[in-house]
Design a protein around this motif. Structure first.
Motif, mmCIF file in Angstrom:
data_model
loop_
_atom_site.group_PDB
_atom_site.id
_atom_site.type_symbol
_atom_site.label_atom_id
_atom_site.label_comp_id
_atom_site.label_asym_id
_atom_site.label_seq_id
_atom_site.Cartn_x
_atom_site.Cartn_y
_atom_site.Cartn_z
ATOM 1 N N VAL A 97 0.845 -1.201 0.000
ATOM 2 C CA VAL A 97 0.000 0.000 0.000
ATOM 3 C C VAL A 97 0.881 1.253 0.000
ATOM 4 O O VAL A 97 0.631 2.207 -0.752
ATOM 5 N N GLU A 98 1.930 1.222 0.820
ATOM 6 C CA GLU A 98 2.859 2.366 0.865
ATOM 7 C C GLU A 98 3.475 2.600 -0.516
ATOM 8 O O GLU A 98 3.577 3.725 -0.986
ATOM 9 N N LYS A 99 3.845 1.487 -1.161
ATOM 10 C CA LYS A 99 4.474 1.585 -2.487
ATOM 11 C C LYS A 99 3.473 2.146 -3.513
ATOM 12 O O LYS A 99 3.817 2.952 -4.368
ATOM 13 N N LEU A 100 2.223 1.721 -3.357
ATOM 14 C CA LEU A 100 1.194 2.204 -4.285
ATOM 15 C C LEU A 100 1.025 3.721 -4.169
ATOM 16 O O LEU A 100 0.903 4.431 -5.174
ATOM 17 N N LEU A 101 1.032 4.213 -2.925
ATOM 18 C CA LEU A 101 0.866 5.663 -2.728
ATOM 19 C C LEU A 101 2.031 6.424 -3.360
ATOM 20 O O LEU A 101 1.846 7.494 -3.945
ATOM 21 N N LEU A 102 3.219 5.834 -3.261
ATOM 22 C CA LEU A 102 4.400 6.456 -3.869
ATOM 23 C C LEU A 102 4.277 6.458 -5.396
ATOM 24 O O LEU A 102 4.581 7.445 -6.075
ATOM 25 N N THR A 103 3.779 5.322 -5.917
ATOM 26 C CA THR A 103 3.577 5.204 -7.370
ATOM 27 C C THR A 103 2.594 6.271 -7.847
ATOM 28 O O THR A 103 2.827 6.964 -8.843
ATOM 29 N N GLN A 104 1.498 6.416 -7.095
ATOM 30 C CA GLN A 104 0.480 7.406 -7.479
ATOM 31 C C GLN A 104 1.092 8.805 -7.515
ATOM 32 O O GLN A 104 0.847 9.584 -8.431
ATOM 33 N N LYS A 105 1.934 9.083 -6.500
ATOM 34 C CA LYS A 105 2.566 10.403 -6.411
ATOM 35 C C LYS A 105 3.474 10.653 -7.621
ATOM 36 O O LYS A 105 3.433 11.719 -8.237
ATOM 37 N N LYS A 106 4.251 9.625 -7.968
ATOM 38 C CA LYS A 106 5.175 9.769 -9.106
ATOM 39 C C LYS A 106 4.410 9.988 -10.415
ATOM 40 O O LYS A 106 4.820 10.777 -11.261
ATOM 41 N N LEU A 107 3.298 9.267 -10.573
ATOM 42 C CA LEU A 107 2.504 9.425 -11.799
ATOM 43 C C LEU A 107 1.884 10.816 -11.834
ATOM 44 O O LEU A 107 1.871 11.490 -12.868
#
Ligand code: FAD
Length: 285
Positions: A27-37
């Protein structure tokens, strides 16, 4: 407008798809991915898949809650296989409270056990059910298959079933991924002939791993053209060359799609930002 009387790409709608992670770290990684996108190209919305047979009902809802609370435009996938009408109604009510206004509406993959609740058997029935219960509250996206759904009896019947989803009230469609642009253009031509004017957005799968792409494509009926397959095979363990080739192939496909009037692109991100961001940077928008 271009030569085919299709809208140009200046207002292309770009969206990204996530799956609900199984762990807190995911979940933490997903939030980071969303931020990068978001920092790179601000997708119009992020969709969150719904596991086969409703298996991720709770985790999909949790991810949707997390994103909605951050005021991120989120579109949950919802499927009817494995869910009762009551479960669907409860989920829709929770989505309304969260301010969700778009759904990706599907029959859903059949779970591996083959057993599942089937009060609604096909996606068109789910679209009708949502329209009956929620009116126009939700913008409804459905699935489209330029290379035909693997279970379909014939190309004609598959398209008839697609038409039923549109007639039931779909506002737009997202395609299964494909690497052969002619399949998509023919599908769009068939839509025009059938007076279907909803946007049909190509689903884009980045190419990063030969084994998993082949496995997934076999399961969902997406064709990997021979010239792509042969080249990917030839790279074998040369991951860097494989990814550079994959990026080139998919970026060209995206640019051709936009030039030919595709209304946008929906990226199957597999919860990774870098591949999608790299494609986006190659787009001549
Ligand atoms: P339908 O439109 O119902 O079609 C399914 C099959 O039944 C087709 O072969 C069609 O021709 C046939 N059919 C339709 N209506 C009838 C009828 N009345 N009588 C007889 N045959 C009929 N799966 C998940 O589990 N979770 C997800 O989150 C998810 N997200 C997806 C997102 C996108 C953009 C796409 C393209 C697919 C997604 N899938 C997902 C996969 C999808 O659920 C499967 O492809 C599924 O097998 C079909 O779903 P559908 O909504 O297209 O079904």
């Amino acid at each position: 407008m271009n030569a085919n009387n299709r809208p140009t790409s200046s207002a292309a709608s770009l969206s990204c798809e996530f799956f609900p992670p199984r762990t807190e770290a995911g979940v933490e990684k997903l939030l980071l991915t969303q931020k990068k996108l978001d920092q790179t190209f601000q997708p119009e919305y992020y969709s969150v898949t719904f596991g086969a047979g409703g298996t991720t009902r709770d985790s999909t809802l949790e991810v949707v809650k997390l994103l909605a609370k951050k005021n991120i435009n989120v579109a949950p996938h919802i499927s009817c296989i494995g869910s009762s009408k009551q479960q669907i109604t409860d989920l829709l009510d929770q989505y309304k409270v969260l301010g969700v206004s778009r759904l990706v509406t599907l029959r859903g993959d059949i779970p591996e056990t083959g057993e599942s609740t089937r009060e609604l058997s096909h996606a068109n029935e789910l679209v009708s059910f949502i329209r009956e219960s929620s009116g126009d509250h939700f913008t409804i996206e459905v699935a489209a298959y330029p290379e035909y759904h693997p279970e379909s009896e014939s190309p004609q019947s598959d398209f008839e079933h697609f038409k039923n989803k549109v007639a039931a009230g779909a506002d737009g469609a997202i395609t299964q991924y494909f690497y052969n642009i002619d399949a998509y253009l023919r599908f769009i031509d068939n839509c025009h002939k059938a007076d279907i004017s909803i946007p049909v957005t190509p689903g884009i799968m980045p190419i990063t791993n030969f084994a998993s792409l082949t496995r997934f494509s076999d399961a969902c009926g997406a064709e990997i053209p021979r010239w792509i397959r042969k080249q990917l095979e030839a790279y074998a363990d040369d991951k860097e060359s494989l990814q550079a080739f994959g990026l080139d192939v998919v970026s060209r496909l995206c640019n051709q799609l936009l030039e030919q009037g595709a209304p946008g692109l929906h990226f199957y991100t597999l919860n990774q930002a870098d591949n999608t961001n790299a494609i986006w940077k190659n787009l001549s928008l």
